[in-house]
Design a protein around this motif. Sequence first.
Motif, PDB file in Angstrom:
ATOM      1  N   GLN A  42       0.820  -1.209   0.000  1.00 45.74           N
ATOM      2  CA  GLN A  42       0.000   0.000   0.000  1.00 45.74           C
ATOM      3  C   GLN A  42       0.854   1.259   0.000  1.00 45.74           C
ATOM      4  O   GLN A  42       1.513   1.586   0.987  1.00 45.74           O
ATOM      5  N   LEU A  43       0.783   1.994  -1.079  1.00 48.07           N
ATOM      6  CA  LEU A  43       1.433   3.304  -1.123  1.00 48.07           C
ATOM      7  C   LEU A  43       0.859   4.220  -0.052  1.00 48.07           C
ATOM      8  O   LEU A  43       1.584   4.961   0.610  1.00 48.07           O
ATOM      9  N   CYS A  44      -0.452   4.147   0.136  1.00 46.34           N
ATOM     10  CA  CYS A  44      -1.103   5.047   1.086  1.00 46.34           C
ATOM     11  C   CYS A  44      -0.639   4.792   2.505  1.00 46.34           C
ATOM     12  O   CYS A  44      -0.440   5.723   3.285  1.00 46.34           O
ATOM     13  N   PHE A  45      -0.451   3.526   2.861  1.00 49.94           N
ATOM     14  CA  PHE A  45       0.038   3.233   4.206  1.00 49.94           C
ATOM     15  C   PHE A  45       1.480   3.693   4.365  1.00 49.94           C
ATOM     16  O   PHE A  45       1.869   4.178   5.427  1.00 49.94           O
ATOM     17  N   ALA A  46       2.269   3.560   3.319  1.00 53.57           N
ATOM     18  CA  ALA A  46       3.649   4.050   3.382  1.00 53.57           C
ATOM     19  C   ALA A  46       3.657   5.546   3.676  1.00 53.57           C
ATOM     20  O   ALA A  46       4.453   6.034   4.490  1.00 53.57           O
ATOM     21  N   LEU A  47       2.757   6.282   3.044  1.00 48.73           N
ATOM     22  CA  LEU A  47       2.671   7.723   3.277  1.00 48.73           C
ATOM     23  C   LEU A  47       2.181   8.022   4.689  1.00 48.73           C
ATOM     24  O   LEU A  47       2.737   8.869   5.396  1.00 48.73           O
ATOM     25  N   TYR A  48       1.132   7.323   5.074  1.00 52.75           N
ATOM     26  CA  TYR A  48       0.545   7.518   6.408  1.00 52.75           C
ATOM     27  C   TYR A  48       1.571   7.240   7.480  1.00 52.75           C
ATOM     28  O   TYR A  48       1.768   8.034   8.413  1.00 52.75           O
ATOM     29  N   SER A  49       2.267   6.130   7.361  1.00 52.36           N
ATOM     30  CA  SER A  49       3.230   5.720   8.366  1.00 52.36           C
ATOM     31  C   SER A  49       4.437   6.651   8.391  1.00 52.36           C
ATOM     32  O   SER A  49       4.921   7.027   9.464  1.00 52.36           O
ATOM     33  N   ALA A  50       4.903   7.043   7.215  1.00 56.02           N
ATOM     34  CA  ALA A  50       6.041   7.961   7.154  1.00 56.02           C
ATOM     35  C   ALA A  50       5.676   9.302   7.776  1.00 56.02           C
ATOM     36  O   ALA A  50       6.482   9.916   8.479  1.00 56.02           O
ATOM     37  N   SER A  51       4.456   9.737   7.552  1.00 47.29           N
ATOM     38  CA  SER A  51       4.023  11.017   8.115  1.00 47.29           C
ATOM     39  C   SER A  51       3.985  10.955   9.637  1.00 47.29           C
ATOM     40  O   SER A  51       4.474  11.862  10.323  1.00 47.29           O
TER      41      SER A  51
ATOM     42  N   ASP B 163       8.271   2.228  -2.481  1.00 47.70           N
ATOM     43  CA  ASP B 163       9.491   1.663  -1.920  1.00 47.70           C
ATOM     44  C   ASP B 163      10.479   2.747  -1.492  1.00 47.70           C
ATOM     45  O   ASP B 163      11.190   2.592  -0.502  1.00 47.70           O
ATOM     46  N   ARG B 164      10.513   3.852  -2.229  1.00 48.35           N
ATOM     47  CA  ARG B 164      11.377   4.968  -1.829  1.00 48.35           C
ATOM     48  C   ARG B 164      10.909   5.547  -0.493  1.00 48.35           C
ATOM     49  O   ARG B 164      11.709   5.878   0.370  1.00 48.35           O
ATOM     50  N   ILE B 165       9.598   5.677  -0.335  1.00 46.45           N
ATOM     51  CA  ILE B 165       9.066   6.232   0.913  1.00 46.45           C
ATOM     52  C   ILE B 165       9.354   5.294   2.072  1.00 46.45           C
ATOM     53  O   ILE B 165       9.736   5.726   3.163  1.00 46.45           O
ATOM     54  N   LYS B 166       9.195   3.997   1.822  1.00 47.56           N
ATOM     55  CA  LYS B 166       9.479   3.031   2.878  1.00 47.56           C
ATOM     56  C   LYS B 166      10.952   3.034   3.247  1.00 47.56           C
ATOM     57  O   LYS B 166      11.319   2.743   4.392  1.00 47.56           O
ATOM     58  N   ALA B 167      11.810   3.362   2.283  1.00 49.29           N
ATOM     59  CA  ALA B 167      13.247   3.362   2.539  1.00 49.29           C
ATOM     60  C   ALA B 167      13.704   4.643   3.233  1.00 49.29           C
ATOM     61  O   ALA B 167      14.806   4.698   3.777  1.00 49.29           O
ATOM     62  N   LEU B 168      12.837   5.627   3.239  1.00 44.65           N
ATOM     63  CA  LEU B 168      13.256   6.951   3.738  1.00 44.65           C
ATOM     64  C   LEU B 168      13.618   6.935   5.212  1.00 44.65           C
ATOM     65  O   LEU B 168      14.634   7.493   5.621  1.00 44.65           O
ATOM     66  N   LEU B 169      12.771   6.280   6.022  1.00 35.02           N
ATOM     67  CA  LEU B 169      12.978   6.294   7.462  1.00 35.02           C
ATOM     68  C   LEU B 169      13.195   4.880   7.966  1.00 35.02           C
ATOM     69  O   LEU B 169      12.364   4.002   7.752  1.00 35.02           O
TER      70      LEU B 169
END
Lengths: 174, 174
Positions: A42-51, B163-169
Motif C-alpha cells: 500500500q502506497l497510502c500506508f507508506a505515506l501515512y506511516s512515514a508522516s 518503496d522509496r518512501i518506505k526506505a526513507l525512514l
Amino acid sequence: MTDDTTSTGGAATPSPASDPPVADGPASGGPAGGELLRLDRQLCFALYSASNRITRLYRPLLDKLGLTYPQYLAMLVLWERAPRTVGELGDALDLDSGTLTPLLKRMEANGLVARRRDPADERRVIVELTEAGAALREQALSVPVTLACHFALPLDEVGPLRDRIKALLPPEKP
Amino acid sequence: MTDDTTSTGGAATPSPASDPPVADGPASGGPAGGELLRLDRQLCFALYSASNRITRLYRPLLDKLGLTYPQYLAMLVLWERAPRTVGELGDALDLDSGTLTPLLKRMEANGLVARRRDPADERRVIVELTEAGAALREQALSVPVTLACHFALPLDEVGPLRDRIKALLPPEKP
DNA sequence: ATCAATTATATTGCGCACAATTAAATTGAA
DNA sequence: TTCAATTTAATTGTGCGCAATATAATTGAT
C-alpha cells in the motif's frame, strides 16, 4: 462462529516478497484475490506511516522551540510572508479553519502570533508574527538540517522524491 | 509586549519567487539564509500533506464500510492473519496502545472484531475477526482500485515511489 | 435600498496519535 | 521462593484533522 475464520493456515508468505513486479491481476494471493489488500503493497500506508514517523522525529526538536509540527508548518508559512489571513494559511497548508483556528489561538497564547480582524473586511482574520515569533526563525534554521540526518536516502534523491509525492495527488480546492 | 510588534514592515517579499532551480547553498533567499525553511522545498510537508489528503479521499469510500482509515488499516492486517495481539497490530501499523486500544474498542462496538485476554499470558489481548469483520473483506476489495483512480501518477511509478518512501525512514523500535 | 446568496471564520463533536503514567502479569536472578 | 525488573495493555491529557453546522460580513441582483 468459529473464531479464527481466517483459514489462512499458519503458512503465509515466509519471505516478505516485497517485489512489485507481480502483475496486480485478480486471483493472486489471499483467500479471495486480495493481493491488493496487502499492507506492504500500500502506497497510502507508506505515506501515512512515514508522516506519523516524521512527526515523532520532529517532536524533540520542536519542543525546544515550543512548537508542535503543525504549528511549525504555520510558522514556515508566516516566516515566508506575513501577515496573512487564516484563509491564506489554510490554502498554503491545505488545512481548514476547524484545524487552524484553535491552532492559531494556541500560538497566540504562546506569544508567537497576533490575530485581528481585517478592518477592510471584518470577515477576515489577519495573522501576524510577534517579535518573538519572528525571532524564533533563527532557532528554526537548524531544524531541517537535524531532521534530514534521519533520512536513510541519498540527499540527491530527496528532491525528486518530494516532487513525486507532490505530483501524486492533484490540488482539490480550486 | 506590545501586540503588533511584528515590525516586518508592510513591504515584505513582493514576488513569491517560487522557482525551485536555485541551488540549496547557504545565503540564498530569505532574510537570513533560510532557503531550507521554504515550505515548497520540504519533503516532510509533502508527506504530511499527502497523508492528510489521502485520508480525505478514503473517507467517502470507507464510510460505506463503516470504517475510518486507521480502522481500515487494522482490518488489512487482520485480514492477512488473525487473531493477533494488540502488540502485533502495533508493530504492523507502527502505532502504540494509546491509539490502538480505543480504536479496537470502537471496532468491537461495531461488531467487526472481538477482544479477549490471552489465557496463556494474561498481559496480552488477542484481537480476532468476527464473522461480520471477515465478511467485510469482500466489500473492501474495490477500495484500493477506486482510490488509485485519484493518483495522478503512472501506475508503473507507484511501486517504486512506495518503496522509496518506505526506505526513507529506518525502523525505530527493534 | 433590500435581501437572498456567497464568503470567511468560528464552533461542535468525533476519532485519531502520542507522551506519560498506571496496573497487572510474567520473568528471572538471588 | 521471593521480589525486583520487565513486558503488555489500558488510562490520561493534549493537540491535531475534519465534517457539519453556526455566525457574521459582504456581494449582487433586483
